[in-house]
Design an enzyme around this catalytic site. Sequence first.
Site, mmCIF file in Angstrom:
data_model
loop_
_atom_site.group_PDB
_atom_site.id
_atom_site.type_symbol
_atom_site.label_atom_id
_atom_site.label_comp_id
_atom_site.label_asym_id
_atom_site.label_seq_id
_atom_site.Cartn_x
_atom_site.Cartn_y
_atom_site.Cartn_z
ATOM 1 N N SER A 168 -13.187 -4.830 2.211
ATOM 2 C CA SER A 168 -14.159 -4.191 1.299
ATOM 3 C C SER A 168 -15.604 -4.601 1.595
ATOM 4 C CB SER A 168 -13.833 -4.522 -0.167
ATOM 5 O OG SER A 168 -12.698 -3.839 -0.587
ATOM 6 N N PHE A 184 -19.022 1.488 -2.786
ATOM 7 C CA PHE A 184 -20.252 1.497 -3.579
ATOM 8 C C PHE A 184 -21.489 1.372 -2.699
ATOM 9 C CE2 PHE A 184 -20.406 0.844 -8.388
ATOM 10 C CZ PHE A 184 -21.564 1.594 -8.519
ATOM 11 N N TYR A 201 0.852 -1.193 0.000
ATOM 12 C CA TYR A 201 0.000 0.000 0.000
ATOM 13 C C TYR A 201 0.891 1.248 0.000
ATOM 14 C CZ TYR A 201 -3.674 -3.249 1.608
ATOM 15 O OH TYR A 201 -4.549 -4.293 1.739
ATOM 16 N N LEU A 219 -17.908 -2.739 2.091
ATOM 17 C CA LEU A 219 -18.763 -1.747 1.418
ATOM 18 C C LEU A 219 -18.515 -1.754 -0.089
ATOM 19 C CD1 LEU A 219 -18.454 1.208 3.967
ATOM 20 C CD2 LEU A 219 -20.260 -0.511 3.770
#
Length: 312
Positions: free
Chosen positions: A199, A205, A56, A201
């Site tokens: 993720s 989205f 990252y 969500l």
Amino acid sequence: MKTVKLGHSDLEVSAIGLGLMGMSPIYGQVNNEESIKTIHRALELGVTLLDTADVYGNGHNEELLAKALKGRRDQTVIASKFAFGPNFQGINGHPDYVKESIDKSLKRLEVDYLDLYYQHRVDPNVPIEETVGAMADLVKAGKVRAIGLSEASPDQIRRAHATHPITAVQTEYSLWSRDVETDVFPTVQELGISFVAYSPLSRGFLSGELKKFEDFDENDGRRNLPRFQPENFEKNVELVEKVKELAADKNCTPSQLAIAWTIANGALPIPGTKRIKYLEENVASLQVELTADDLQRIDALLPKNSAVGDRY
């Protein structure tokens, strides 16, 4: 803060974690100061599981976390990952690379050990027993307390677990990404491994905040994902309207409903955010209780494979 035990390890963590990926320039512009304040607020709220990775920001994320945790290491359970090369290019599971990667991560994080160390993706060219064997050596050396896998298949999980106990398996899981329910869930449940949902969500989205493809920053990585392409975007926005209706009935936000759903299905979600406002909203998901009837209704309105477009 509710807590849960990770697998068969002695790690106890908050029932919701914080994913830090978005604090590096993956979804567009970043603000280190704001991100550090968000991490501090997470700790105040009792969020202890902080999830990062060496790739990252190519080290930026771990260095950022080091700054945020000065004097606060004992309040946290740090999870990081290895395997990807810079900019997510290539996957390396060779034992030498494992040992090289942990030393670099510990240096960037300015800590003596990691609580949880994941293989970010399984290297198809290296037997998983060799990779996990090297990770087990890190446990023996005191550099890592527990080990995990990310996006691994049931067979890979079983082979890894036979080499050294796997504490957690992390995979994308949300109302829109439910493939793991078929075979990964039964495998981890049988073996007593915790399932961590990244993720939850669906990369923002399911929050209901995204309106159109053109709103994304030109450097936002989501511009390259199938579900976010203009031809799929509109259809997926229509699905989010259903999530909004369900959330209104439960007197919560769409994000809170989506996260509560993952918890109700036995996952430990690690929603990512770089803003305090969304962090607080996400943590409040723990107060949303979904009944068996609620879960049936959600299934009826948003069955498996509802989302238009692949994850990657």
